[in-house]
Design a protein around this motif. Sequence first.
Motif, mmCIF file in Angstrom:
data_model
loop_
_atom_site.group_PDB
_atom_site.id
_atom_site.type_symbol
_atom_site.label_atom_id
_atom_site.label_comp_id
_atom_site.label_asym_id
_atom_site.label_seq_id
_atom_site.Cartn_x
_atom_site.Cartn_y
_atom_site.Cartn_z
ATOM 1 N N LEU A 60 42.661 4.968 -3.219
ATOM 2 C CA LEU A 60 41.719 4.974 -2.097
ATOM 3 C C LEU A 60 41.667 3.605 -1.421
ATOM 4 O O LEU A 60 41.574 3.512 -0.183
ATOM 5 C CB LEU A 60 40.321 5.369 -2.601
ATOM 6 C CG LEU A 60 40.193 6.810 -3.109
ATOM 7 C CD1 LEU A 60 38.836 7.027 -3.782
ATOM 8 C CD2 LEU A 60 40.376 7.796 -1.972
ATOM 9 N N ARG A 76 48.999 6.150 3.556
ATOM 10 C CA ARG A 76 48.173 7.108 4.295
ATOM 11 C C ARG A 76 47.989 8.354 3.437
ATOM 12 O O ARG A 76 48.948 9.073 3.174
ATOM 13 C CB ARG A 76 48.863 7.458 5.608
ATOM 14 C CG ARG A 76 48.247 8.616 6.369
ATOM 15 C CD ARG A 76 46.992 8.184 7.121
ATOM 16 N NE ARG A 76 46.478 9.294 7.913
ATOM 17 C CZ ARG A 76 45.605 10.192 7.453
ATOM 18 N NH1 ARG A 76 45.167 10.102 6.210
ATOM 19 N NH2 ARG A 76 45.173 11.152 8.235
ATOM 20 N N LEU A 99 42.946 27.050 -6.278
ATOM 21 C CA LEU A 99 42.686 26.239 -5.085
ATOM 22 C C LEU A 99 43.898 26.232 -4.166
ATOM 23 O O LEU A 99 43.760 26.301 -2.944
ATOM 24 C CB LEU A 99 42.324 24.810 -5.493
ATOM 25 C CG LEU A 99 40.909 24.635 -6.038
ATOM 26 C CD1 LEU A 99 40.720 23.235 -6.592
ATOM 27 C CD2 LEU A 99 39.882 24.885 -4.944
ATOM 28 N N ALA A 147 38.989 9.984 3.731
ATOM 29 C CA ALA A 147 40.264 9.312 4.002
ATOM 30 C C ALA A 147 41.335 10.323 4.390
ATOM 31 O O ALA A 147 42.125 10.083 5.310
ATOM 32 C CB ALA A 147 40.694 8.516 2.768
ATOM 33 N N ALA A 148 41.354 11.460 3.708
ATOM 34 C CA ALA A 148 42.387 12.467 3.997
ATOM 35 C C ALA A 148 42.227 13.064 5.381
ATOM 36 O O ALA A 148 43.212 13.428 6.024
ATOM 37 C CB ALA A 148 42.346 13.567 2.943
ATOM 38 N N SER A 149 41.011 13.188 5.825
ATOM 39 C CA SER A 149 40.794 13.777 7.149
ATOM 40 C C SER A 149 41.253 12.843 8.257
ATOM 41 O O SER A 149 41.474 13.287 9.385
ATOM 42 C CB SER A 149 39.318 14.134 7.324
ATOM 43 O OG SER A 149 38.538 12.961 7.354
ATOM 44 N N GLY A 150 41.385 11.566 7.941
ATOM 45 C CA GLY A 150 41.845 10.619 8.960
ATOM 46 C C GLY A 150 40.847 10.416 10.080
ATOM 47 O O GLY A 150 41.220 10.165 11.227
ATOM 48 N N GLY A 163 43.514 16.467 10.648
ATOM 49 C CA GLY A 163 43.278 16.443 9.210
ATOM 50 C C GLY A 163 42.860 17.803 8.690
ATOM 51 O O GLY A 163 43.422 18.320 7.732
ATOM 52 N N ALA A 164 41.849 18.376 9.292
ATOM 53 C CA ALA A 164 41.386 19.721 8.935
ATOM 54 C C ALA A 164 40.884 20.382 10.203
ATOM 55 O O ALA A 164 39.937 19.896 10.809
ATOM 56 C CB ALA A 164 40.285 19.654 7.881
ATOM 57 N N LEU A 186 44.970 22.457 6.883
ATOM 58 C CA LEU A 186 44.839 21.075 6.460
ATOM 59 C C LEU A 186 46.124 20.325 6.789
ATOM 60 O O LEU A 186 47.212 20.880 6.706
ATOM 61 C CB LEU A 186 44.567 20.996 4.958
ATOM 62 C CG LEU A 186 43.315 21.731 4.456
ATOM 63 C CD1 LEU A 186 43.237 21.649 2.943
ATOM 64 C CD2 LEU A 186 42.065 21.141 5.075
ATOM 65 N N ASP A 187 45.979 19.071 7.135
ATOM 66 C CA ASP A 187 47.145 18.224 7.449
ATOM 67 C C ASP A 187 48.046 18.886 8.498
ATOM 68 O O ASP A 187 49.258 19.024 8.306
ATOM 69 C CB ASP A 187 47.957 17.925 6.182
ATOM 70 C CG ASP A 187 47.164 17.131 5.161
ATOM 71 O OD1 ASP A 187 46.277 16.367 5.580
ATOM 72 O OD2 ASP A 187 47.427 17.276 3.958
ATOM 73 N N LEU A 224 34.824 9.911 -0.477
ATOM 74 C CA LEU A 224 35.695 8.913 0.168
ATOM 75 C C LEU A 224 37.112 9.460 0.304
ATOM 76 O O LEU A 224 37.778 9.255 1.338
ATOM 77 C CB LEU A 224 35.693 7.616 -0.642
ATOM 78 C CG LEU A 224 36.604 6.515 -0.091
ATOM 79 C CD1 LEU A 224 36.176 6.119 1.327
ATOM 80 C CD2 LEU A 224 36.607 5.288 -1.003
ATOM 81 N N GLY A 225 37.588 10.147 -0.736
ATOM 82 C CA GLY A 225 38.924 10.719 -0.659
ATOM 83 C C GLY A 225 39.043 11.762 0.430
ATOM 84 O O GLY A 225 40.011 11.785 1.193
ATOM 85 N N LEU A 226 38.053 12.628 0.527
ATOM 86 C CA LEU A 226 38.082 13.654 1.573
ATOM 87 C C LEU A 226 37.989 13.012 2.953
ATOM 88 O O LEU A 226 38.642 13.452 3.909
ATOM 89 C CB LEU A 226 36.936 14.650 1.360
ATOM 90 C CG LEU A 226 37.005 15.447 0.054
ATOM 91 C CD1 LEU A 226 35.794 16.355 -0.081
ATOM 92 C CD2 LEU A 226 38.286 16.265 -0.009
#
Lengths: 388, 65
Positions: free
Chosen positions: B29, B38, A117, A229-232, A305-306, A319-320, A225-227
């Motif tokens: 989370l 963040r 990955l 949140a990470a994308s903002g 985010g992406a 990403l990021d 939810l994690g994805l």
Amino acid sequence: MSSPETPHTPETPQDPEQPSAPDSPPPGPPPARKLTRASSDKLLGGVAGGLGRYFSIDPIIFRIGFVVAAFVGGAGVLAYLAAWLLVGSDDPSAPPRSQVSRLLTITGGAVLAVAALASLGPGLVFAGPPLLALAIVGLIGLLIWRAASGENGDASLAARRIGLTLLVLAVAAIGFVAVAVGAAAGGGAIIAGLVIATGVALVAGAFMGGARWLVVPALVLAIPLGLWAASGIDTEGGIGERNYRPTTTAELSDGYKLGMGRLALDLRDLDLPAGRTDLQLDLGIGSIEVLVPEDVCVASKAAVGAGFVRVLDRDSGGLDVDFRSSPVERGGVKRLVIGGDVGIGALQVVHDPSQLDDDYDRDRGPFNNRSAFNGFGTERNTACAAAA
Amino acid sequence: MRSGGVSPRGFDPASLVAGLVVCGLGTLLLLDQLEVLRLSFGYIAPALLATIGAILLAAGLAGRR
């Protein structure tokens, strides 16, 4: 005459558990054909050997396929490890799933999966959707296969297990979408609380015989939810297409915001004053397209985010993404400082609208379908260069 | 539902490990949702993979059910 699948085993006549018995009962129907890892014809885990035996094809075909796929984003590694984990061995002398082998298999699989990955990098999002989809489909297929192959020919039980597996996968897919929608609606904290509650239930269930099935809803809640949140992603600002074409500085807002969709801002008819003008652009999911006049020096600071950012002749994607462009300029120049925040999507600033694109190649930038003589590189921050 | 590897009334270490890592992930989370920290893809991707890996590892060590 025995069929090729009939366990005609000349190599096991001395099996102590099966002494020679001239009056042994007549052989029954041939056992159901089952995919297993080959213990005799193997280079690593016997996956290719087992596949070759099952499909009556030379295993070298599968080995080449795994190797080729391994060099194309690592999907081959993931598929091989998944098969290694999910398909049992045909070796009857060894325990089918000993603790040690299971530990080594799972640990090695996890490590290599992370490495695969990581090697994908931004391509996981941009160049790798077909590979990722292939890997997911492959894993689902293996899960179904695994469900069907464990009952030694009991068709009805296998069918029930396949149906149950498909049902769980369908519910999980719906759950992913529902969680993403819930997070977009502002329920992320509640969903995170549900994840914690599921974890607590798992811990409590551990002392009452176990409740491993709770892992499925826990991951269905946590992964999307994690994805998200990470994308903002910030969905405030509505959904749809917004077009702005201010012609005076009074019409130009300090900032524009859109939750999901396309935000187009055409500044080509705007005569910006000399000196600095700040502009903030926020988008949850979609595309921001800004057209600027050629006499404006553009500086920018954008987070994605992406996706990708392209400001005239500079770009960055993946990403990021943290994009900064601060060209040198001197006094008296019209300077537009663009701040951008995009969850998933693109922010593009160009002079010519024909230069806008929705593809991004991390090696060649967003204009991968154009030659050096037909578009790529024609955008320049000329106002900054002239000032410097 | 009867199971083969662990007594229905016994202790299942895999569920315990899974529960603990799920609690940890949920806490991360929740902190992100409350804007205490963040999370980015650079953090959440390893966290999700580590969670899944820990669950698989625990299940593998505890035995198939």
